[in-house]
Design an enzyme around this catalytic site. Structure first.
Site, PDB file in Angstrom:
ATOM      1  N   CYS A 133       0.769  -1.166   0.002  1.00 35.61           N
ATOM      2  CA  CYS A 133       0.109   0.060   0.146  1.00 35.61           C
ATOM      3  C   CYS A 133       1.076   1.250  -0.014  1.00 35.61           C
ATOM      4  O   CYS A 133       0.674   2.288  -0.577  1.00 35.61           O
ATOM      5  CB  CYS A 133      -0.965  -0.181   1.232  1.00 35.61           C
ATOM      6  SG  CYS A 133      -0.267  -0.693   2.725  1.00 35.61           S
ATOM      7  N   HIS A 246      -2.896   6.031   5.081  1.00 33.58           N
ATOM      8  CA  HIS A 246      -1.442   6.348   5.050  1.00 33.58           C
ATOM      9  C   HIS A 246      -1.118   7.534   4.446  1.00 33.58           C
ATOM     10  O   HIS A 246      -1.488   7.921   3.566  1.00 33.58           O
ATOM     11  CB  HIS A 246      -0.581   5.231   4.402  1.00 33.58           C
ATOM     12  CG  HIS A 246      -0.737   3.780   4.899  1.00 33.58           C
ATOM     13  ND1 HIS A 246      -1.354   3.200   6.076  1.00 33.58           N
ATOM     14  CD2 HIS A 246      -0.293   2.720   4.449  1.00 33.58           C
ATOM     15  CE1 HIS A 246      -1.392   2.254   6.342  1.00 33.58           C
ATOM     16  NE2 HIS A 246      -0.481   1.556   5.229  1.00 33.58           N
TER      17      HIS A 246
HETATM   18  P1  NAP Z   1      -7.071  -9.640   8.345  1.00 33.85           P
HETATM   19  O1  NAP Z   1      -7.865  -8.553   8.676  1.00 33.85           O
HETATM   20  O2  NAP Z   1      -6.671 -10.241   9.495  1.00 33.85           O
HETATM   21  O3  NAP Z   1      -7.798 -10.919   7.540  1.00 33.85           O
HETATM   22  C1  NAP Z   1      -7.220 -11.921   7.051  1.00 33.85           C
HETATM   23  C2  NAP Z   1      -7.973 -12.788   6.061  1.00 33.85           C
HETATM   24  O4  NAP Z   1      -7.377 -14.011   5.623  1.00 33.85           O
HETATM   25  C3  NAP Z   1      -9.254 -13.247   6.706  1.00 33.85           C
HETATM   26  O5  NAP Z   1     -10.339 -13.261   5.836  1.00 33.85           O
HETATM   27  C4  NAP Z   1      -8.959 -14.593   7.245  1.00 33.85           C
HETATM   28  O6  NAP Z   1      -9.797 -15.432   7.211  1.00 33.85           O
HETATM   29  C5  NAP Z   1      -8.273 -14.982   5.929  1.00 33.85           C
HETATM   30  N1  NAP Z   1      -7.221 -16.118   6.389  1.00 33.85           N
HETATM   31  C6  NAP Z   1      -6.388 -16.099   7.202  1.00 33.85           C
HETATM   32  N2  NAP Z   1      -5.857 -17.328   7.597  1.00 33.85           N
HETATM   33  C7  NAP Z   1      -6.210 -18.239   6.606  1.00 33.85           C
HETATM   34  C8  NAP Z   1      -6.249 -19.584   6.165  1.00 33.85           C
HETATM   35  N3  NAP Z   1      -5.685 -20.339   6.920  1.00 33.85           N
HETATM   36  N4  NAP Z   1      -6.958 -19.895   5.322  1.00 33.85           N
HETATM   37  C9  NAP Z   1      -7.634 -19.127   4.556  1.00 33.85           C
HETATM   38  N5  NAP Z   1      -7.898 -17.945   5.077  1.00 33.85           N
HETATM   39  C10 NAP Z   1      -7.322 -17.346   5.839  1.00 33.85           C
HETATM   40  O7  NAP Z   1      -6.019  -9.157   7.361  1.00 33.85           O
HETATM   41  P2  NAP Z   1      -6.005  -7.941   6.433  1.00 33.85           P
HETATM   42  O8  NAP Z   1      -5.550  -6.916   6.737  1.00 33.85           O
HETATM   43  O9  NAP Z   1      -7.244  -8.052   5.427  1.00 33.85           O
HETATM   44  O10 NAP Z   1      -4.551  -8.533   5.214  1.00 33.85           O
HETATM   45  C11 NAP Z   1      -4.716  -9.697   4.838  1.00 33.85           C
HETATM   46  C12 NAP Z   1      -3.653  -9.705   3.805  1.00 33.85           C
HETATM   47  O11 NAP Z   1      -3.716  -8.839   2.901  1.00 33.85           O
HETATM   48  C13 NAP Z   1      -2.188  -9.526   4.486  1.00 33.85           C
HETATM   49  O12 NAP Z   1      -1.620 -10.538   5.389  1.00 33.85           O
HETATM   50  C14 NAP Z   1      -1.382  -8.868   3.523  1.00 33.85           C
HETATM   51  O13 NAP Z   1      -0.533 -10.046   2.993  1.00 33.85           O
HETATM   52  C15 NAP Z   1      -2.376  -8.310   2.320  1.00 33.85           C
HETATM   53  N6  NAP Z   1      -2.429  -6.742   2.590  1.00 33.85           N
HETATM   54  C16 NAP Z   1      -1.833  -6.080   1.637  1.00 33.85           C
HETATM   55  C17 NAP Z   1      -1.975  -4.779   1.472  1.00 33.85           C
HETATM   56  C18 NAP Z   1      -1.218  -4.072   0.690  1.00 33.85           C
HETATM   57  O14 NAP Z   1      -0.435  -3.132   0.998  1.00 33.85           O
HETATM   58  N7  NAP Z   1      -1.402  -4.094  -0.494  1.00 33.85           N
HETATM   59  C19 NAP Z   1      -2.444  -3.936   2.674  1.00 33.85           C
HETATM   60  C20 NAP Z   1      -3.082  -4.889   3.864  1.00 33.85           C
HETATM   61  C21 NAP Z   1      -3.008  -6.184   3.421  1.00 33.85           C
HETATM   62  P3  NAP Z   1     -10.721 -15.605   8.877  1.00 33.85           P
HETATM   63  O15 NAP Z   1     -11.652 -14.256   9.127  1.00 33.85           O
HETATM   64  O16 NAP Z   1     -11.510 -17.167   8.737  1.00 33.85           O
HETATM   65  O17 NAP Z   1      -9.630 -15.854  10.073  1.00 33.85           O
HETATM   66  O1  3JN Z   2       1.275  -2.496   7.791  1.00 35.08           O
HETATM   67  C1  3JN Z   2       0.621  -1.763   6.632  1.00 35.08           C
HETATM   68  O2  3JN Z   2       0.140  -0.803   6.463  1.00 35.08           O
HETATM   69  C2  3JN Z   2       0.714  -2.501   5.237  1.00 35.08           C
HETATM   70  C3  3JN Z   2       0.764  -3.948   5.465  1.00 35.08           C
HETATM   71  C4  3JN Z   2       1.076  -5.050   4.453  1.00 35.08           C
HETATM   72  C5  3JN Z   2       1.009  -6.138   4.824  1.00 35.08           C
HETATM   73  C6  3JN Z   2       0.721  -6.877   6.090  1.00 35.08           C
HETATM   74  C7  3JN Z   2       0.995  -7.982   6.291  1.00 35.08           C
HETATM   75  C8  3JN Z   2       1.649  -8.999   5.257  1.00 35.08           C
HETATM   76  C9  3JN Z   2       1.491  -7.036   3.962  1.00 35.08           C
HETATM   77  C10 3JN Z   2       2.048  -6.516   2.430  1.00 35.08           C
HETATM   78  O3  3JN Z   2       1.231  -6.231   1.642  1.00 35.08           O
HETATM   79  O4  3JN Z   2       3.018  -5.926   2.272  1.00 35.08           O
HETATM   80  C11 3JN Z   2       2.008  -8.456   4.395  1.00 35.08           C
HETATM   81  C12 3JN Z   2       2.623  -9.261   3.127  1.00 35.08           C
HETATM   82  O5  3JN Z   2       2.174 -10.028   2.389  1.00 35.08           O
HETATM   83  O6  3JN Z   2       4.018  -9.285   3.313  1.00 35.08           O
END
Ligand code: NAP
Ligand code: 3JN
Length: 340
Positions: A133, A246
């Site tokens: 992000c 952010h």
């Molecule tokens: P979150 O609110 O903690 O949600 C995690 C999601 O993943 C929930 O739907 C969870 O399901 C699911 N999950 C976790 N473990 C799983 C498993 N073993 N099998 C299937 N589903 C599973 O996290 P979030 O903020 O949405 O972020 C999720 C991911 O997106 C991060 O880890 C990161 O890699 C990515 N992300 C990317 C950005 C970016 O900068 N582009 C920003 C934020 C996040 P349950 O509800 O059933 O636990």
């Molecule tokens: O912390 C933030 O503001 C953004 C977080 C992103 C994030 C959180 C957990 C795992 C990432 C990401 O998108 O880089 C990851 C990951 O996939 O490494």
């Protein structure tokens, strides 16, 4: 023959990013035929609304992707590493929001306003990576500056909202804030220190070079998206007690001179950018104003008087929308328009 509608899976549908992905798919009227909501066993029995209907959440497994055309992943890197190749093998194109494949040489890393042409590379692995992000909002603003004046160096400090660390992190900020006002115990789970009324110069894990992984994502992803390894980037990423949006203080040095006025004019024309820069009236981008918006907001555009050809900006965006969900859906839109 081109399909009119596509079967879409959202992996991590119950999460902070996944729920917004559903909203964005709906708002942008993405041509969804069937939607498949996937999460962990913890969500068994849960239902989420999509286009006015309650859709049951299914537990992700290796058979989840049969008949799926596009799979949007946001359930963490380990899940993407394991299941994105399986989804691609079953014929789905994956748009992955995690860092699992971002730096893979055969996976395009895409911000539609910057390098939409890179999407063509999806055919190699069936995966397109969505950048971090903090990187996304920065490169949207850097692109027009780079095209005009060639950026040599970027120094960025981020002020990242707790929503970037997921739902439980936002709950922790709320709990701690309330607890501190009412003399109750501050509970720490998601963050290593109190986040309420505090700033933590620590996002993701520390690496051997003293930087955090979040900081190195900004360094490496910027060069890959901009297609220019000569751009030098250094980052300090800070978590602040903000729920959404952010903010970034960005300093750039360019090869050619750009005045603040020229930079402002370039940014005003740039796709996906809104310039909010009228200091005489206290106008500059604020996280609270950028939440629920898809654009990248830029202000405080000024020349850096300490170096030659230097500029300073303040860049703000909704990290869950443009920083994750919206960027992923924009990629999927180009995919169906030009490739599927
Ligand atoms: P979150 O609110 O903690 O949600 C995690 C999601 O993943 C929930 O739907 C969870 O399901 C699911 N999950 C976790 N473990 C799983 C498993 N073993 N099998 C299937 N589903 C599973 O996290 P979030 O903020 O949405 O972020 C999720 C991911 O997106 C991060 O880890 C990161 O890699 C990515 N992300 C990317 C950005 C970016 O900068 N582009 C920003 C934020 C996040 P349950 O509800 O059933 O636990
Ligand atoms: O912390 C933030 O503001 C953004 C977080 C992103 C994030 C959180 C957990 C795992 C990432 C990401 O998108 O880089 C990851 C990951 O996939 O490494």
């Amino acid at each position: 023959m081109k399909k009119e509608k596509y079967n879409v899976a959202v992996v991590g549908a119950t999460g902070a990013v996944g729920t917004v992905m559903l909203e964005v798919l709906e708002e942008r009227n993405f041509p969804v035929d069937q939607i498949k909501l996937l999460a962990s066993e913890r969500s068994l029995g849960a239902r989420l609304r999509f286009r006015g209907k309650e859709v049951p959440v299914e537990v992700l497994d290796a058979n989840s992707f049969k008949g799926v055309d596009i799979a949007l992943f946001s359930a963490g890197g380990t899940i993407s590493e394991r299941f994105a190749p399986i989804a691609a093998q079953s014929g789905a194109v994956c748009v992955d929001n995690t860092s699992a494949f971002r730096m893979h040489p055969e996976v395009p890393l895409v911000v539609p306003e910057v390098n939409p042409q890179a999407i063509a590379e999806y055919k190699k692995m069936g995966i397109i990576a969505n950048p971090n992000c903090s990187t996304i909002q920065m490169v949207v603003a850097l692109k027009p500056i780079h095209d005009k004046a060639k950026i040599k160096r970027v120094v960025v400090s981020t002020y990242q909202a707790t929503s970037g660390a997921g739902k439980r992190a936002m709950d922790e900020l709320a709990q701690q804030t309330q607890a501190l006002f009412s003399g109750e115990e501050v509970k720490k789970q998601k963050f290593p220190h109190q986040i309420a009324f505090n700033c933590l110069p620590h996002i993701d894990v520390f690496l051997d070079n003293g930087y955090t992984k979040e900081e190195m994502k900004m360094v490496n992803e910027t060069c890959k998206i901009m297609g220019d390894d000569s751009i030098k980037v250094t980052a300090t990423c800070v978590r602040v007690p903000v729920f959404g949006g952010h903010s970034e203080s960005v300093n750039v040095q360019t090869e050619k001179k750009l005045t603040a006025r020229e930079a402002r004019a370039l940014l005003e024309k740039a796709p996906g950018v809104i310039v909010k820069d009228d200091v005489a009236h206290n106008v500059y981008p604020l996280a609270v104003d950028c939440v629920n918006r898809d654009e990248v907001f830029v202000g405080r555009i000024r020349e850096d008087e300490s170096v030659e050809n230097g500029l300073n900006f303040w860049i703000v965006a909704d990290n869950i929308r443009k920083g994750a969900a919206t960027n992923a859906v924009q990629i999927a839109e180009i995919l169906i328009k030009d490739y599927l």
